[in-house]
Design a protein around this motif. Structure first.
Motif, mmCIF file in Angstrom:
data_model
loop_
_atom_site.group_PDB
_atom_site.id
_atom_site.type_symbol
_atom_site.label_atom_id
_atom_site.label_comp_id
_atom_site.label_asym_id
_atom_site.label_seq_id
_atom_site.Cartn_x
_atom_site.Cartn_y
_atom_site.Cartn_z
ATOM 1 N N LYS A 249 77.180 36.221 41.265
ATOM 2 C CA LYS A 249 76.473 37.472 42.047
ATOM 3 C C LYS A 249 76.923 37.811 43.241
ATOM 4 O O LYS A 249 76.989 38.814 43.617
ATOM 5 N N GLU A 250 77.557 36.922 43.887
ATOM 6 C CA GLU A 250 78.096 37.071 45.172
ATOM 7 C C GLU A 250 79.197 38.147 45.206
ATOM 8 O O GLU A 250 79.593 39.123 45.800
ATOM 9 N N LEU A 253 77.786 41.706 43.927
ATOM 10 C CA LEU A 253 77.115 42.292 45.174
ATOM 11 C C LEU A 253 77.644 42.359 46.537
ATOM 12 O O LEU A 253 77.460 43.379 47.263
ATOM 13 N N LYS A 256 75.970 43.346 49.956
ATOM 14 C CA LYS A 256 74.661 43.785 49.616
ATOM 15 C C LYS A 256 73.798 42.641 49.099
ATOM 16 O O LYS A 256 72.700 42.633 48.801
ATOM 17 N N LEU A 257 74.272 41.317 48.900
ATOM 18 C CA LEU A 257 73.751 40.348 48.513
ATOM 19 C C LEU A 257 72.679 39.893 49.522
ATOM 20 O O LEU A 257 72.912 39.793 50.761
ATOM 21 N N ARG A 258 71.690 39.645 48.889
ATOM 22 C CA ARG A 258 70.275 39.426 49.702
ATOM 23 C C ARG A 258 69.909 37.589 49.142
ATOM 24 O O ARG A 258 70.047 37.392 48.127
ATOM 25 N N GLU A 260 67.109 36.800 48.084
ATOM 26 C CA GLU A 260 66.314 37.025 46.972
ATOM 27 C C GLU A 260 67.319 36.771 45.866
ATOM 28 O O GLU A 260 66.715 36.379 44.735
ATOM 29 N N ASP A 261 68.500 37.359 45.743
ATOM 30 C CA ASP A 261 69.249 37.383 44.640
ATOM 31 C C ASP A 261 69.617 36.105 43.948
ATOM 32 O O ASP A 261 70.151 35.933 42.881
ATOM 33 N N ILE A 262 69.604 35.182 44.926
ATOM 34 C CA ILE A 262 70.058 33.896 44.600
ATOM 35 C C ILE A 262 69.184 32.668 44.809
ATOM 36 O O ILE A 262 69.311 31.413 44.471
ATOM 37 N N ASP A 264 66.968 31.616 42.632
ATOM 38 C CA ASP A 264 66.814 30.790 41.421
ATOM 39 C C ASP A 264 67.935 29.302 41.469
ATOM 40 O O ASP A 264 67.740 28.400 41.121
#
Ligand SMILES: Cc1cc2nc3c(=O)[nH]c(=O)nc-3n(C[C@H](O)[C@H](O)[C@H](O)COP(=O)(O)O)c2cc1C
Length: 321
Positions: A249-250, A253, A256-258, A260-262, A264
């Motif tokens: 994901k990093e 994104l 733009k990574l926030r 909330e994206d990670i 979990d």
């Protein structure tokens, strides 16, 4: 081994166990304090009432000094820090390890109660700041460390002598410390002792699931990863499926990574990992020093062997050159 740190804290050996979320309970803190300085992790308890109970449990297990760690994290719903500080004062805890942001706000209350404060930080400038606001000592955490190494990426072979050149208050070396070689090297670089995290998890006294200890023993120095760099909240963790997912994901994104994206992979995973042993559920802090850990001794045996071997390194190996 008498150093400025053993004198300052009234402890036998210059070996400290740093605060560790969901690891630093009374059992581990007391076991370490019987020979060095153990630390209860304040935020794991969460509320002042629970922290008071944990301190009382530790006081039943050892009559030696132990510390409480207070980690100041950015949070929308911050813990009751004033309440936690009050409980520490009321219980007569003699030492506090602070970490995260600058502890200036709570120093007057701690100092007035006669509590010694050791601030853990990852740079010379933050160490100097800690000194200037009245901390008694610092724990200098190099890039190798498990947990949050900061954003400067300076390993201890540079960071420790730099700290020695600048600081007047005593400091311990933290990050990458595992054995007698670490201790003697840290002292040679100017430290007055060492702080260990990862090494203390792989002990019989650490109240965590066997899977966590086995994961450290089975890991090599190549198995940690740095996550959350783009959030300026870099953390060194042991690689696993969740960490791989997070890093994908990093990569996708970028800036733009926030958070909330990670969420979990990082939020609320510690109890499941540390207590239930569900290792793949998320990311957990672990140092490169896992590559030097190949057994699960008692804390007593670990510290005894470190001190015996340190003596032999200093008086045999080094004095023979
Ligand atoms: C599982 C784990 C959890 C940690 N949690 C905290 C914490 O809550 N607060 C803190 O100040 N440091 C925390 N740390 C950092 C340690 O106190 C210590 O500074 C670090 O582990 C030293 O590096 P080492 O693992 O190479 O010994 C944690 C480290 C680990 C491995």
């Amino acid at each position: 081994m008498k150093t400025k740190i053993t004198e300052l804290f009234g402890i036998e050996h210059p070996i400290i166990q740093g605060g560790m979320h969901h690891v630093g309970f009374a059992e581990l803190a007391a076991a370490v304090s019987n020979a060095g300085l153990g630390t209860i992790t304040g935020l794991t308890q969460g509320t002042p009432e629970k922290l008071a109970n944990e301190i009382a449990r530790c006081q039943e297990m050892t009559n030696k000094p132990f510390a409480v760690n207070l980690t100041f994290l950015p949070s929308l719903t911050p813990p009751d820090y004033p309440g936690l500080v009050q409980v520490i004062i009321d219980a007569g805890v003699p030492i506090v390890e602070t970490a995260g942001r600058n502890p200036a706000e709570y120093l007057p209350a701690l100092k007035e109660a006669g509590i010694k404060v050791i601030h853990k930080c990852t740079s010379v400038r933050h160490s100097l700041k800690a000194q200037s606001i009245g901390c008694d000592a610092v724990s200098v955490d190099g890039f190798e460390c498990g947990g949050h190494p900061g954003e400067d990426d300076i390993p201890n072979f540079i960071l420790l002598p730099r700290a020695a050149d600048e600081l007047e208050i005593p400091f311990v070396a933290s990050g990458g410390m595992a054995d007698a070689r670490s201790l003697v090297a840290a002292m040679a670089l100017g430290a007055e002792g060492m702080n260990m995290g990862t090494r203390f998890i792989a002990t019989q006294d650490a109240p965590v699931h066997q899977n966590v200890k086995d994961a450290i023993v089975n890991a090599s120095e190549l198995d940690t990863r740095l996550i959350m760099r783009s959030l300026t909240n870099t953390e060194r963790v042991l690689n696993n499926d969740a960490v791989e997912r997070l890093m994908e994901k990093e990569k996708a994104l970028g800036d733009k990574l926030r958070f909330e994206d990670i969420v979990d992979e990082v939020a609320g995973v510690y109890p499941k990992i540390m207590h239930e042993g569900t290792m793949e559920v998320g990311a957990w802090s672990c140092g490169m020093v896992a590559g030097l850990v190949s057994d699960i001794p008692t804390v007593k045996d670990l510290i005894d062997s470190i001190m015996t071997e340190a003596d032999s390194i200093i008086n045999k190996r080094l004095s023979n050159f």
